[in-house]
Design an enzyme around this catalytic site. Structure first.
Site, PDB file in Angstrom:
ATOM      1  N   GLY A  53      49.282   2.456 106.990  1.00 57.48           N
ATOM      2  CA  GLY A  53      49.147   1.252 107.892  1.00 57.48           C
ATOM      3  C   GLY A  53      48.350  -0.177 107.496  1.00 57.48           C
ATOM      4  N   GLU A 108      41.338   0.046 106.174  1.00 56.60           N
ATOM      5  CA  GLU A 108      41.819   0.752 107.139  1.00 56.60           C
ATOM      6  C   GLU A 108      42.548  -0.173 108.316  1.00 56.60           C
ATOM      7  OE1 GLU A 108      43.266   3.273 108.120  1.00 56.60           O
ATOM      8  OE2 GLU A 108      42.339   4.939 108.016  1.00 56.60           O
ATOM      9  N   ASP A 109      43.612   0.470 108.886  1.00 54.92           N
ATOM     10  CA  ASP A 109      44.052  -0.517 109.856  1.00 54.92           C
ATOM     11  C   ASP A 109      43.526  -0.183 111.283  1.00 54.92           C
ATOM     12  OD1 ASP A 109      44.831   2.376 109.968  1.00 54.92           O
ATOM     13  OD2 ASP A 109      46.994   2.039 110.320  1.00 54.92           O
ATOM     14  N   ASP A 112      40.104   5.311 115.075  1.00 57.93           N
ATOM     15  CA  ASP A 112      40.173   5.885 116.291  1.00 57.93           C
ATOM     16  C   ASP A 112      39.115   7.063 116.773  1.00 57.93           C
ATOM     17  OD1 ASP A 112      41.464   6.563 118.842  1.00 57.93           O
ATOM     18  OD2 ASP A 112      43.149   7.680 118.031  1.00 57.93           O
ATOM     19  N   LYS A 140      38.671   1.344 117.772  1.00 57.93           N
ATOM     20  CA  LYS A 140      38.846   1.919 119.116  1.00 57.93           C
ATOM     21  C   LYS A 140      37.708   2.800 119.606  1.00 57.93           C
ATOM     22  CE  LYS A 140      43.725   3.273 119.728  1.00 57.93           C
ATOM     23  NZ  LYS A 140      44.771   4.303 119.666  1.00 57.93           N
ATOM     24  N   PHE A 161      47.615   2.891 122.670  1.00 57.32           N
ATOM     25  CA  PHE A 161      48.590   3.210 121.554  1.00 57.32           C
ATOM     26  C   PHE A 161      48.994   1.985 121.084  1.00 57.32           C
ATOM     27  CE2 PHE A 161      52.001   4.216 118.676  1.00 57.32           C
ATOM     28  CZ  PHE A 161      51.476   5.113 117.748  1.00 57.32           C
ATOM     29  N   ARG A 174      56.317  -1.832 111.900  1.00 56.27           N
ATOM     30  CA  ARG A 174      55.027  -2.088 111.302  1.00 56.27           C
ATOM     31  C   ARG A 174      55.247  -3.660 110.912  1.00 56.27           C
ATOM     32  NH1 ARG A 174      52.527   2.604 109.082  1.00 56.27           N
ATOM     33  NH2 ARG A 174      53.890   4.117 108.634  1.00 56.27           N
TER      34      ARG A 174
HETATM   35  P1  5GP Z   1      41.282   8.768 113.506  1.00 54.12           P
HETATM   36  O1  5GP Z   1      41.289  10.011 112.484  1.00 54.12           O
HETATM   37  O2  5GP Z   1      40.211   7.806 113.435  1.00 54.12           O
HETATM   38  O3  5GP Z   1      41.439   9.192 115.011  1.00 54.12           O
HETATM   39  O4  5GP Z   1      42.674   8.300 113.412  1.00 54.12           O
HETATM   40  C1  5GP Z   1      42.882   7.197 112.338  1.00 54.12           C
HETATM   41  C2  5GP Z   1      44.399   6.975 112.146  1.00 54.12           C
HETATM   42  O5  5GP Z   1      45.355   7.371 113.388  1.00 54.12           O
HETATM   43  C3  5GP Z   1      44.702   5.613 111.782  1.00 54.12           C
HETATM   44  O6  5GP Z   1      44.750   5.393 110.418  1.00 54.12           O
HETATM   45  C4  5GP Z   1      46.361   5.692 112.444  1.00 54.12           C
HETATM   46  O7  5GP Z   1      47.178   5.772 111.214  1.00 54.12           O
HETATM   47  C5  5GP Z   1      46.282   6.676 113.271  1.00 54.12           C
HETATM   48  N1  5GP Z   1      46.049   5.861 114.670  1.00 54.12           N
HETATM   49  C6  5GP Z   1      45.208   5.870 115.511  1.00 54.12           C
HETATM   50  N2  5GP Z   1      45.451   5.173 116.503  1.00 54.12           N
HETATM   51  C7  5GP Z   1      46.466   4.407 116.595  1.00 54.12           C
HETATM   52  C8  5GP Z   1      47.233   3.614 117.445  1.00 54.12           C
HETATM   53  O8  5GP Z   1      47.166   3.080 118.323  1.00 54.12           O
HETATM   54  N3  5GP Z   1      48.523   3.219 116.812  1.00 54.12           N
HETATM   55  C9  5GP Z   1      49.077   3.867 115.510  1.00 54.12           C
HETATM   56  N4  5GP Z   1      50.187   3.490 115.204  1.00 54.12           N
HETATM   57  N5  5GP Z   1      48.222   4.492 114.969  1.00 54.12           N
HETATM   58  C10 5GP Z   1      47.272   5.006 115.205  1.00 54.12           C
END
Ligand code: 5GP
Length: 184
Positions: A53, A108-109, A112, A140, A161, A174
């Site tokens: 991402g 990082e993209d 969350d 987020k 999302f 993407r």
């Molecule tokens: P975390 O471990 O912080 O919950 O998750 C991070 C990863 O979850 C990100 O690198 C991404 O791949 C995915 N992710 C979390 N939220 C979103 C979202 O709103 N859209 C998309 N496409 N991927 C997300």
């Protein structure tokens, strides 16, 4: 032919709205690049792009960084096929670089729950980098399950999302130049 944000919206009716436009992304990424350039004047940092991402963010960000630097790539999986983070990080592709005594910036993209980046940071710390910081395009904040220090953040966003600018839905979208929200 390239489309602007509005043309993409009419082409992809499943996108509800643009959350962050391509112009806003360009402006903010440039600011982050300037900030990083100031902070790393006396160093040659390694940008570690977390695939898949973060690739557009890395490409745009590093073109706004005026100090010498290197890039490397890492792929981890955290969402076991679903939409819930498991927190378990599996390394699919490791770095080529030795990061011992190097200044590293994880790119990082989106952060969350924070579980993925937290686990990744713990793992990379065992390789003894001189410093380890995170540059995340999207935050987020409200979804956080673990507190992680984000040194460079593009935008704080609601718990929805999002797709585009590297972020996928089922491996697609993407390529969108903006951050969009899909229709429920
Ligand atoms: P975390 O471990 O912080 O919950 O998750 C991070 C990863 O979850 C990100 O690198 C991404 O791949 C995915 N992710 C979390 N939220 C979103 C979202 O709103 N859209 C998309 N496409 N991927 C997300």
């Amino acid at each position: 032919m390239t489309f602007d944000d509005q043309e993409y919206l009419s082409r992809y009716p499943f996108i509800d709205r643009v959350l962050i436009s391509s112009e806003e992304i360009t402006r903010r990424v440039r600011q982050l690049g300037n900030e990083i350039s100031n902070d790393y004047k006396d160093s040659v940092p390694i940008f570690v792009c977390i695939l898949k991402g973060a690739y557009p963010f890395l490409a745009d960000l590093t073109r706004c960084v005026s100090v010498d630097h290197e890039v490397d790539f890492m792929a981890v999986s955290s969402y076991d096929g679903g939409t819930q983070s498991t927190g378990v990080v599996k390394i699919e592709k490791d770095l080529k670089s030795n990061i011992t005594n190097r200044d590293c910036i994880l790119v990082e993209d989106i952060i969350d729950t924070g579980l993925t980046i937290n686990n990744l940071m713990e793992l990379l710390k065992t390789r003894n980098p001189r410093s380890l910081r995170v540059a995340a395009l999207l935050d987020k904040k409200g979804a956080r399950k673990i507190d992680v220090p984000l040194h460079y953040t593009g935008f704080e966003i609601p718990q929805e999302f999002v797709i585009g600018y590297g972020l996928d839905y089922d491996e697609k979208y993407r390529n969108l130049p903006f951050i969009g929200i899909m229709k429920a």
